[in-house]
Scaffold this motif. Structure first.
Motif, PDB file in Angstrom:
ATOM      1  N   ARG A  13      37.782  35.692  42.421  1.00  0.00           N
ATOM      2  CA  ARG A  13      38.120  37.104  42.537  1.00  0.00           C
ATOM      3  C   ARG A  13      36.939  37.995  42.194  1.00  0.00           C
ATOM      4  O   ARG A  13      36.712  39.024  42.850  1.00  0.00           O
ATOM      5  CB  ARG A  13      39.296  37.434  41.625  1.00  0.00           C
ATOM      6  CG  ARG A  13      40.628  36.881  42.110  1.00  0.00           C
ATOM      7  CD  ARG A  13      41.741  37.255  41.167  1.00  0.00           C
ATOM      8  NE  ARG A  13      43.059  36.884  41.698  1.00  0.00           N
ATOM      9  CZ  ARG A  13      44.210  37.093  41.068  1.00  0.00           C
ATOM     10  NH1 ARG A  13      44.210  37.680  39.884  1.00  0.00           N
ATOM     11  NH2 ARG A  13      45.351  36.725  41.609  1.00  0.00           N
ATOM     12  N   ASN A  14      36.179  37.632  41.175  1.00  0.00           N
ATOM     13  CA  ASN A  14      35.045  38.458  40.784  1.00  0.00           C
ATOM     14  C   ASN A  14      33.892  38.371  41.767  1.00  0.00           C
ATOM     15  O   ASN A  14      32.949  39.170  41.681  1.00  0.00           O
ATOM     16  CB  ASN A  14      34.560  38.050  39.389  1.00  0.00           C
ATOM     17  CG  ASN A  14      35.533  38.434  38.309  1.00  0.00           C
ATOM     18  OD1 ASN A  14      36.286  39.396  38.446  1.00  0.00           O
ATOM     19  ND2 ASN A  14      35.545  37.681  37.218  1.00  0.00           N
ATOM     20  N   ALA A  15      33.932  37.396  42.691  1.00  0.00           N
ATOM     21  CA  ALA A  15      32.868  37.314  43.689  1.00  0.00           C
ATOM     22  C   ALA A  15      32.901  38.498  44.640  1.00  0.00           C
ATOM     23  O   ALA A  15      31.871  38.880  45.209  1.00  0.00           O
ATOM     24  CB  ALA A  15      32.985  36.002  44.474  1.00  0.00           C
ATOM     25  N   SER A  16      34.072  39.125  44.821  1.00  0.00           N
ATOM     26  CA  SER A  16      34.181  40.329  45.637  1.00  0.00           C
ATOM     27  C   SER A  16      33.919  41.545  44.755  1.00  0.00           C
ATOM     28  O   SER A  16      34.668  41.822  43.815  1.00  0.00           O
ATOM     29  CB  SER A  16      35.582  40.408  46.257  1.00  0.00           C
ATOM     30  OG  SER A  16      35.771  41.630  46.926  1.00  0.00           O
ATOM     31  N   ILE A  17      32.861  42.277  45.051  1.00  0.00           N
ATOM     32  CA  ILE A  17      32.476  43.403  44.200  1.00  0.00           C
ATOM     33  C   ILE A  17      33.491  44.532  44.300  1.00  0.00           C
ATOM     34  O   ILE A  17      33.907  45.107  43.287  1.00  0.00           O
ATOM     35  CB  ILE A  17      31.067  43.895  44.579  1.00  0.00           C
ATOM     36  CG1 ILE A  17      30.053  42.749  44.440  1.00  0.00           C
ATOM     37  CG2 ILE A  17      30.646  45.066  43.706  1.00  0.00           C
ATOM     38  CD1 ILE A  17      28.656  43.116  44.888  1.00  0.00           C
ATOM     39  N   SER A  18      33.938  44.851  45.502  1.00  0.00           N
ATOM     40  CA  SER A  18      34.927  45.919  45.653  1.00  0.00           C
ATOM     41  C   SER A  18      36.261  45.515  45.045  1.00  0.00           C
ATOM     42  O   SER A  18      36.936  46.336  44.408  1.00  0.00           O
ATOM     43  CB  SER A  18      35.107  46.253  47.130  1.00  0.00           C
ATOM     44  OG  SER A  18      35.541  45.106  47.855  1.00  0.00           O
ATOM     45  N   GLY A  19      36.651  44.253  45.222  1.00  0.00           N
ATOM     46  CA  GLY A  19      37.884  43.790  44.587  1.00  0.00           C
ATOM     47  C   GLY A  19      37.796  43.794  43.083  1.00  0.00           C
ATOM     48  O   GLY A  19      38.779  44.103  42.393  1.00  0.00           O
ATOM     49  N   ARG A  20      36.620  43.467  42.561  1.00  0.00           N
ATOM     50  CA  ARG A  20      36.433  43.506  41.106  1.00  0.00           C
ATOM     51  C   ARG A  20      36.569  44.922  40.576  1.00  0.00           C
ATOM     52  O   ARG A  20      37.216  45.153  39.547  1.00  0.00           O
ATOM     53  CB  ARG A  20      35.059  42.943  40.748  1.00  0.00           C
ATOM     54  CG  ARG A  20      34.819  42.750  39.260  1.00  0.00           C
ATOM     55  CD  ARG A  20      33.334  42.579  38.968  1.00  0.00           C
ATOM     56  NE  ARG A  20      32.681  41.752  39.962  1.00  0.00           N
ATOM     57  CZ  ARG A  20      31.357  41.666  40.104  1.00  0.00           C
ATOM     58  NH1 ARG A  20      30.566  42.404  39.330  1.00  0.00           N
ATOM     59  NH2 ARG A  20      30.818  40.889  41.023  1.00  0.00           N
TER      60      ARG A  20
END
Length: 689
Positions: free
Chosen positions: A191-198
C-alpha cells in the motif's frame, strides 16, 4: 587420538552477541522512555523483559547447531556444550516466567496506582492482580487434577503442568497475533508503494486522530478543574490531604491559562468533587490525571507525525513536475540522518519517487513469500514434516542422517524467528483492544511500557519452540530446549495434540485479515465506518472521518488556522518546524470550498454546504474510472435546464395541502430550481436520494 574440539571461539561470539543485544535494548528504552526521570523499578525489569527474549532468539540456533554437530569434528557453526546450554535455558526460561506472570503484572499496576506512598501503591497492585491470579490458579488447579490422575502426584508432573499451561496460553496469543501480522506487514508495504494512496490514507487517519486529540486535550482540563476546586477548599476533609492536593495543583495547567477550542468553549468542565475527600478518591484522581496527560501526549505526538508524513508525501508528489525535492527546514527533533544528507535535490527525487516505492514492492513480495512459508509450515507439519519449507532452509549439510546446521543455517534460523516475533509484536500496536496503551517517543506511560514488555516476554518462548517444530523430529527432539521444555509439553496426549494441531488455526486470523472479515463483522453489528469515496449524500465527507476532512485539517494546521491553540509545542511551533518542507511551502496545495472551510473552522452556517455546480471537480487524478463516470453522470442531471414549455405546465392547477400547496389558488413553482432535481428532494442546495 585427537582431542575434542574447543568451544572457546563460540563462547566469545556468544558473549559479544549478548553485549550487542544489551546495547540495542538500551537504545530502545532510551527511544521510548526518559531514562533520567524513569525510576529503576521500571527500567530494570523492562530491560530484562526485552533482553532475555532477544537472547532466546540467539539460543535457539546455537542449540540446533550444537545438537546436530558431529562430536568428533565439532560443528560448522556456533556451538556450546550441553551443560552451558541447559543452564542458559533454565535462567532464560524461569526468569522470563517470573517476569511474565508475577513481577511485571505487579509493577505494572504499581506504576498506575495513583497513591503517594509505596505501601498504598503495593496494596492497590496486589488487589488489582488478585482476580487475574485467581483465574490463573483456577485453571491450573483443573489441569493439576488431570496431571495427577494421569501421571500421579510428583514434582515432575507439577513442573510439567506449570510449563505446559504457560506454553499453551502463550501459543494461543502468539498464533493469533502472528497470523494477523504475517498479512499486515506485506500489505502495508504494497500500500505504501503508491504515493498518492499513501497520502490519502494519511489524510483519512488525520481526521480520526484529530478528533481523538481534541478529546484527549479536553479530558485533562476537566480533571484539572476538579483539582482547582479542591485547592479552594481550606477546611473539612480536604485539609487532611493539603500537601497532596497542592502537589496535584502545581503539576496542573488550568484551562483558563490557554485558548480553548469551540467545542471546549461550548461545554463547561464537568466538576464532580465529593463532600468528603478520601485517600481513595485522590488516588483515582491522580491515576486519571496521569493517564489523561499521557494520552494527550500520545495523540499530540501522533498528530505531529501525521503532519510530517503528509508534508513529506505531498512534497514527493509535487516533485513529479520539477524533478527536485528540497529538504527545507528540518525539525529540531529529527535524527542525525535527517539533518545531514549527501543527496542532491535531483537524486533525492529519484530515490524517493522511484527507488523507495520499488523497494517497498520488492520487500512486500519477499515478506509475502516468507509469510506463505511460515503458514505452509504450520499447516503441513501435522501432516508430513518432510514438506516443511523452513526445514529445508535451515538444515543444509546432509553428511549425517539428520543433517547438520551450519552458520548460514543459524543466521536463517534467527531471521525466521525474528520475523515471526515481529509479526506478532506488530499486531500489538495495530489491534486497538489494549485499554488505550501505546508507545510514545520519549514519553511512554510506565504502565504501558510494562505491559508491552510483558507481552514481548510472554510471546518469545512459545514462538521459539513453535519454530523448532517446523524442523524434522530427528533434529529438534535432540536439542536441549526440547529436553528442558518440549518433553513436558508432550507429556500428555492432550498436550501432544494441542502442539501439533492448534497452530493450523493460524488460517483463521490470516483469512480474517486478508479478506477484511473484521470490518465486515463491524458493519454487520452496526459499528462499521462510512466508505468516504462512495458517500453520495455527503460528498465533502465531514463528520465521517474521510480523507477530505483530514486533508483540510492538515492544511489548516500547517497554515496556522488550527482551533487547538497552543499547548506545549503549539500549532505555530509545529508549523515552523515541519521537516522536508520544500521551498518553505506552508501546506500542500489543496482547494477547499468556502462553505466547507467555514464549517471546519467552527463558524456557524445557516445550512449544510451544498454542491456548487460551477466548482470544478476536485482531485480528478485520485478518481478511478467508475468514480469519474458516476460524477459526470450526476453533474449532467444536476446542470440540465428545464425547457420553458415544461416550466409552464403546472400553471393553473391547484396543489393539495399534502403536496405543499395552499389549496386556494394557483401554485407557486420555484422557477430558479430544476424540477428534475426537485423530484429527488433537493432542498437548500442538496440532492437527497
Amino acid at each position: 587420538m585427537s582431542g575434542s574440539p574447543s568451544s572457546v571461539g563460540s563462547e566469545a561470539f556468544s558473549v559479544v552477541a549478548l553485549l550487542v543485544i544489551s546495547l540495542v535494548v538500551l537504545l530502545i528504552l532510551r527511544y521510548y522512555l526518559p531514562l533520567r526521570t524513569t525510576p529503576a523499578y521500571l527500567t530494570v525489569p523492562i530491560f530484562f523483559a526485552l533482553g532475555i527474549p532477544a537472547s532466546i532468539i540467539l539460543l535457539v540456533p546455537i542449540d540446533l547447531a550444537s545438537s546436530s554437530r558431529d562430536p568428533d569434528t565439532g560443528s560448522r557453526g556456533i556451538w556450546l556444550p550441553d551443560r552451558v546450554l541447559l543452564v542458559s535455558w533454565r535462567i532464560s526460561y524461569w526468569l522470563t516466567f517470573g517476569l511474565t506472570w508475577f513481577i511485571l503484572p505487579i509493577l505494572e499496576e504499581y506504576a498506575d496506582a495513583g497513591y503517594r506512598d509505596p505501601r498504598g501503591r503495593l496494596l492497590y497492585s496486589l488487589r488489582a492482580n488478585a482476580q487475574y491470579q485467581a483465574l490463573i490458579f483456577g485453571a491450573g488447579f483443573l489441569g493439576m487434577i488431570y496431571f495427577f490422575i494421569s501421571y500421579g502426584a510428583s514434582p515432575t508432573s507439577l513442573k510439567g503442568l506449570v510449563m505446559a499451561l504457560a506454553y499453551c496460553w502463550g501459543l494461543v496469543l502468539a498464533i493469533y497475533l502472528m497470523g494477523h501480522g504475517l498479512v499486515a506487514i506485506p500489505r502495508s508495504l504494497f500500500r505504501n508503494a503508491s504515493i498518492s494512496g499513501r497520502l490519502k490514507r494519511i489524510q483519512a487517519k488525520a481526521a480520526k486522530v484529530h478528533e481523538k486529540m481534541e478529546d484527549a486535550i479536553q479530558a485533562p482540563e476537566d480533571l484539572e478543574a476538579q483539582v482547582a476546586e479542591l485547592s479552594h477548599r481550606k477546611t473539612g476533609s480536604a485539609n487532611d490531604f493539603r500537601d497532596w492536593i497542592e502537589e496535584l495543583a502545581e503539576d496542573s495547567h488550568l484551562p483558563e491559562s490557554r485558548p480553548r477550542t469551540l467545542t471546549r468553549r461550548l461545554s463547561a468542565p464537568v466538576i464532580n468533587v465529593p463532600n468528603v475527600v478520601t485517600e481513595r478518591y485522590l488516588a483515582d484522581l491522580s491515576r486519571q490525571l496521569d493517564r489523561a496527560r499521557h494520552s494527550r501526549a500520545r495523540y499530540l505526538d501522533e498528530w505531529d507525525r501525521i503532519l510530517q508524513a503528509s508534508t513529506d508525501t505531498q512534497a514527493i508528489l509535487d516533485s513529479a513536475a520539477s524533478k527536485r525535492i528540497e529538504i527545507g527546514e528540518v525539525s529540531p527533533h529529527s535524527s542525525v540522518f535527517d539533518r545531514f544528507t549527501i543527496l542532491t535535490p535531483y537524486t533525492r527525487y529519484l530515490y524517493k519517487y522511484y527507488l523507495v516505492p520499488y523497494m517497498q514492492i520488492f520487500f512486500g513480495v519477499f515478506f509475502s513469500l516468507a509469510s506463505f512459508c511460515i503458514i505452509w509450515s504450520e499447516v503441513i507439519k501435522s501432516i508430513n514434516p518432510f514438506f516443511s519449507i523452513i526445514a529445508v532452509t535451515v538444515a543444509h549439510h546432509q553428511e549425517s542422517e539428520r543433517g547438520q546446521i551450519g552458520f548460514a543455517g543459524q543466521v536463517i534460523t534467527s531471521c525466521w524467528i525474528l520475523y515471526m516475533c515481529a509479526a506478532a509484536l506488530t499486531s500489538l500496536t495495530e489491534v486497538k483492544v489494549w485499554r488505550g496503551r501505546a508507545l510514545v517517543r520519549r514519553n511512554t506511560h510506565g504502565e504501558s511500557a510494562m505491559w508491552y514488555a510483558m507481552q514481548v516476554a510472554k510471546l518469545s518462548v512459545p514462538l521459539s519452540f513453535n519454530f523448532m517444530t517446523f524442523l524434522l523430529p530427528e533434529i529438534y527432539t535432540k536439542t536441549v530446549f526440547f529436553e528442558f521444555l518440549g518433553k513436558y509439553i508432550t507429556l500428555t496426549r492432550i498436550g501432544t495434540w494441542f502442539d501439533w494441531l492448534f497452530p493450523t488455526f493460524i488460517l483463521i486470523p490470516v483469512c480474517a485479515t486478508l479478506f477484511n472479515l473484521y470490518g465486515k463483522v463491524k458493519n454487520c453489528v452496526g459499528f462499521g465506518g462510512v466508505i468516504d469515496d462512495e458517500d453520495e449524500e455527503n460528498e465533502s465527507g465531514y463528520g465521517t472521518g474521510s480523507w477530505r476532512e483530514g486533508r483540510d485539517l492538515i492544511e489548516r494546521e500547517l497554515q496556522g488556522h488550527s482551533s487547538l491553540g497552543r499547548l506545549g509545542h503549539g500549532a505555530a511551533d509545529r508549523r515552523s518546524h515541519v521537516p522536508n518542507n520544500p521551498n518553505n511551502r506552508t501546506a500542500p496545495t489543496v482547494s477547499v470550498p468556502p462553505a466547507e472551510r467555514q464549517r471546519a473552522l467552527g463558524q456557524p452556517s445557516a445550512s449544510r454546504p451544498g454542491r456548487d455546480s460551477q466548482r470544478p471537480p476536485a482531485e480528478p487524478e485520485d478518481e478511478n474510472f467508475f468514480e469519474a463516470f458516476g460524477h459526470r453522470v450526476r453533474n449532467t442531471f444536476e446542470t440540465v435546464q428545464t425547457p420553458n414549455w415544461l416550466q409552464n405546465v403546472g400553471d393553473g392547477f391547484k396543489r393539495p395541502k399534502w403536496m405543499g400547496g395552499d389549496g386556494d389558488g394557483a401554485s407557486e413553482p420555484r422557477q430558479s430550481e430544476s424540477n428534475i432535481t426537485r423530484w429527488f428532494g433537493r432542498q437548500e442546495g442538496r440532492v437527497r436520494l
